[in-house]
Scaffold this motif. Structure first.
Motif, PDB file in Angstrom:
ATOM      1  N   VAL A   1       0.813  -1.221   0.000  1.00  0.00           N
ATOM      2  CA  VAL A   1       0.000   0.000   0.000  1.00  0.00           C
ATOM      3  C   VAL A   1       0.848   1.275   0.000  1.00  0.00           C
ATOM      4  O   VAL A   1       0.313   2.377  -0.051  1.00  0.00           O
ATOM      5  CB  VAL A   1      -0.988   0.038   1.194  1.00  0.00           C
ATOM      6  N   GLY A   2       2.182   1.143   0.090  1.00  0.00           N
ATOM      7  CA  GLY A   2       3.047   2.311   0.090  1.00  0.00           C
ATOM      8  C   GLY A   2       2.946   3.138   1.353  1.00  0.00           C
ATOM      9  O   GLY A   2       3.108   4.349   1.334  1.00  0.00           O
ATOM     10  N   ASP A   3       2.708   2.477   2.471  1.00  0.00           N
ATOM     11  CA  ASP A   3       2.529   3.175   3.739  1.00  0.00           C
ATOM     12  C   ASP A   3       3.807   3.073   4.573  1.00  0.00           C
ATOM     13  O   ASP A   3       4.591   2.135   4.428  1.00  0.00           O
ATOM     14  CB  ASP A   3       1.364   2.541   4.500  1.00  0.00           C
ATOM     15  N   ILE A   4       3.997   4.043   5.455  1.00  0.00           N
ATOM     16  CA  ILE A   4       5.125   4.049   6.390  1.00  0.00           C
ATOM     17  C   ILE A   4       4.536   4.053   7.797  1.00  0.00           C
ATOM     18  O   ILE A   4       3.690   4.875   8.118  1.00  0.00           O
ATOM     19  CB  ILE A   4       5.999   5.304   6.203  1.00  0.00           C
ATOM     20  N   VAL A   5       4.994   3.111   8.628  1.00  0.00           N
ATOM     21  CA  VAL A   5       4.446   2.945   9.974  1.00  0.00           C
ATOM     22  C   VAL A   5       5.608   2.733  10.944  1.00  0.00           C
ATOM     23  O   VAL A   5       6.581   2.068  10.610  1.00  0.00           O
ATOM     24  CB  VAL A   5       3.515   1.700  10.023  1.00  0.00           C
ATOM     25  N   HIS A   6       5.504   3.288  12.149  1.00  0.00           N
ATOM     26  CA  HIS A   6       6.512   2.974  13.169  1.00  0.00           C
ATOM     27  C   HIS A   6       5.939   1.924  14.108  1.00  0.00           C
ATOM     28  O   HIS A   6       4.761   1.944  14.441  1.00  0.00           O
ATOM     29  CB  HIS A   6       6.978   4.220  13.932  1.00  0.00           C
ATOM     30  N   ILE A   7       6.804   0.984  14.475  1.00  0.00           N
ATOM     31  CA  ILE A   7       6.390  -0.113  15.355  1.00  0.00           C
ATOM     32  C   ILE A   7       7.525  -0.434  16.320  1.00  0.00           C
ATOM     33  O   ILE A   7       8.668  -0.034  16.092  1.00  0.00           O
ATOM     34  CB  ILE A   7       5.999  -1.375  14.554  1.00  0.00           C
ATOM     35  N   PRO A   8       7.223  -1.171  17.394  1.00  0.00           N
ATOM     36  CA  PRO A   8       8.274  -1.560  18.340  1.00  0.00           C
ATOM     37  C   PRO A   8       9.369  -2.394  17.654  1.00  0.00           C
ATOM     38  O   PRO A   8       9.081  -3.238  16.798  1.00  0.00           O
ATOM     39  CB  PRO A   8       7.525  -2.393  19.384  1.00  0.00           C
ATOM     40  N   LYS A   9      10.602  -2.143  18.050  1.00  0.00           N
ATOM     41  CA  LYS A   9      11.747  -2.821  17.443  1.00  0.00           C
ATOM     42  C   LYS A   9      11.798  -4.316  17.726  1.00  0.00           C
ATOM     43  O   LYS A   9      12.478  -5.053  17.009  1.00  0.00           O
ATOM     44  CB  LYS A   9      13.052  -2.173  17.916  1.00  0.00           C
ATOM     45  N   HIS A  10      11.091  -4.770  18.760  1.00  0.00           N
ATOM     46  CA  HIS A  10      11.129  -6.206  19.063  1.00  0.00           C
ATOM     47  C   HIS A  10      10.173  -7.017  18.174  1.00  0.00           C
ATOM     48  O   HIS A  10      10.220  -8.240  18.176  1.00  0.00           O
ATOM     49  CB  HIS A  10      10.855  -6.465  20.551  1.00  0.00           C
ATOM     50  N   TYR A  11       9.317  -6.354  17.414  1.00  0.00           N
ATOM     51  CA  TYR A  11       8.462  -7.059  16.453  1.00  0.00           C
ATOM     52  C   TYR A  11       9.328  -7.643  15.340  1.00  0.00           C
ATOM     53  O   TYR A  11      10.403  -7.136  15.054  1.00  0.00           O
ATOM     54  CB  TYR A  11       7.446  -6.103  15.824  1.00  0.00           C
ATOM     55  N   HIS A  12       8.810  -8.669  14.693  1.00  0.00           N
ATOM     56  CA  HIS A  12       9.521  -9.287  13.574  1.00  0.00           C
ATOM     57  C   HIS A  12       8.911  -8.817  12.259  1.00  0.00           C
ATOM     58  O   HIS A  12       7.697  -8.861  12.080  1.00  0.00           O
ATOM     59  CB  HIS A  12       9.439 -10.811  13.665  1.00  0.00           C
ATOM     60  N   ASN A  13       9.786  -8.357  11.357  1.00  0.00           N
ATOM     61  CA  ASN A  13       9.387  -7.944  10.012  1.00  0.00           C
ATOM     62  C   ASN A  13      10.448  -8.407   9.031  1.00  0.00           C
ATOM     63  O   ASN A  13      11.534  -8.833   9.423  1.00  0.00           O
ATOM     64  CB  ASN A  13       9.209  -6.434   9.942  1.00  0.00           C
ATOM     65  N   HIS A  14      10.139  -8.289   7.765  1.00  0.00           N
ATOM     66  CA  HIS A  14      11.043  -8.781   6.733  1.00  0.00           C
ATOM     67  C   HIS A  14      12.210  -7.835   6.520  1.00  0.00           C
ATOM     68  O   HIS A  14      12.123  -6.641   6.812  1.00  0.00           O
ATOM     69  CB  HIS A  14      10.261  -9.038   5.442  1.00  0.00           C
ATOM     70  N   VAL A  15      13.298  -8.410   6.001  1.00  0.00           N
ATOM     71  CA  VAL A  15      14.543  -7.673   5.885  1.00  0.00           C
ATOM     72  C   VAL A  15      15.116  -7.832   4.484  1.00  0.00           C
ATOM     73  O   VAL A  15      15.237  -8.949   3.983  1.00  0.00           O
ATOM     74  CB  VAL A  15      15.580  -8.201   6.909  1.00  0.00           C
ATOM     75  N   ARG A  16      15.454  -6.700   3.873  1.00  0.00           N
ATOM     76  CA  ARG A  16      16.235  -6.660   2.626  1.00  0.00           C
ATOM     77  C   ARG A  16      17.363  -5.668   2.862  1.00  0.00           C
ATOM     78  O   ARG A  16      17.121  -4.479   3.056  1.00  0.00           O
ATOM     79  CB  ARG A  16      15.400  -6.193   1.435  1.00  0.00           C
ATOM     80  N   CYS A  17      18.578  -6.140   2.878  1.00  0.00           N
ATOM     81  CA  CYS A  17      19.743  -5.271   3.063  1.00  0.00           C
ATOM     82  C   CYS A  17      20.110  -4.622   1.730  1.00  0.00           C
ATOM     83  O   CYS A  17      19.814  -5.165   0.658  1.00  0.00           O
ATOM     84  CB  CYS A  17      20.930  -6.070   3.568  1.00  0.00           C
ATOM     85  N   ILE A  18      20.779  -3.475   1.815  1.00  0.00           N
ATOM     86  CA  ILE A  18      21.283  -2.820   0.611  1.00  0.00           C
ATOM     87  C   ILE A  18      22.716  -2.383   0.818  1.00  0.00           C
ATOM     88  O   ILE A  18      23.208  -2.302   1.934  1.00  0.00           O
ATOM     89  CB  ILE A  18      20.427  -1.596   0.192  1.00  0.00           C
TER      90      ILE A  18
END
Length: 106
Positions: free
Chosen positions: A88-105
């Motif tokens: 959806v092209g949204d930006i959200v802040h969340i707690p750092k201990h949550y798990h989300n996907h990672v793509r390094c650059i």
């Protein structure tokens, strides 16, 4: 119609130019923010900024990414960091201990 086509071509070419500068790694899976930062550093890479991830949303390239929620290197404070929701092209802040996907650059 022609204006939409020109706009789409400009967006695609800017992503292509942008992606030539940035080397996107394969997805690292779902991690908390600190682990995401560490895994990117271990590869001499980093998490992308909000702007860099949003550049993916604005192109057809986003359909090639299998997940939607990705960590950025942008922190809100000591406890929260920003993610980009690609579908959806949204930006959200969340707690750092949550798990989300990672793509390094790089």
């Amino acid at each position: 119609m022609l204006q939409k086509l020109i706009s789409a071509l400009i967006l695609f070419s800017s992503f292509t130019a942008h992606s030539e500068i940035l080397n996107w790694a394969l997805e690292e899976g779902s991690l908390d923010w600190k682990s995401a930062v560490e895994i990117c550093k271990s590869k001499s890479m980093r998490l992308p900024t909000k702007k860099e991830l949003l550049s993916v949303y604005k192109t057809p390239e986003r359909k090639k990414w299998k997940n939607n929620w990705y960590w950025t290197n942008d922190e809100l404070d000591k406890e929260r960091a920003w993610i980009v929701v690609l579908n959806v092209g949204d930006i959200v802040h969340i707690p750092k201990h949550y798990h989300n996907h990672v793509r390094c650059i790089q």
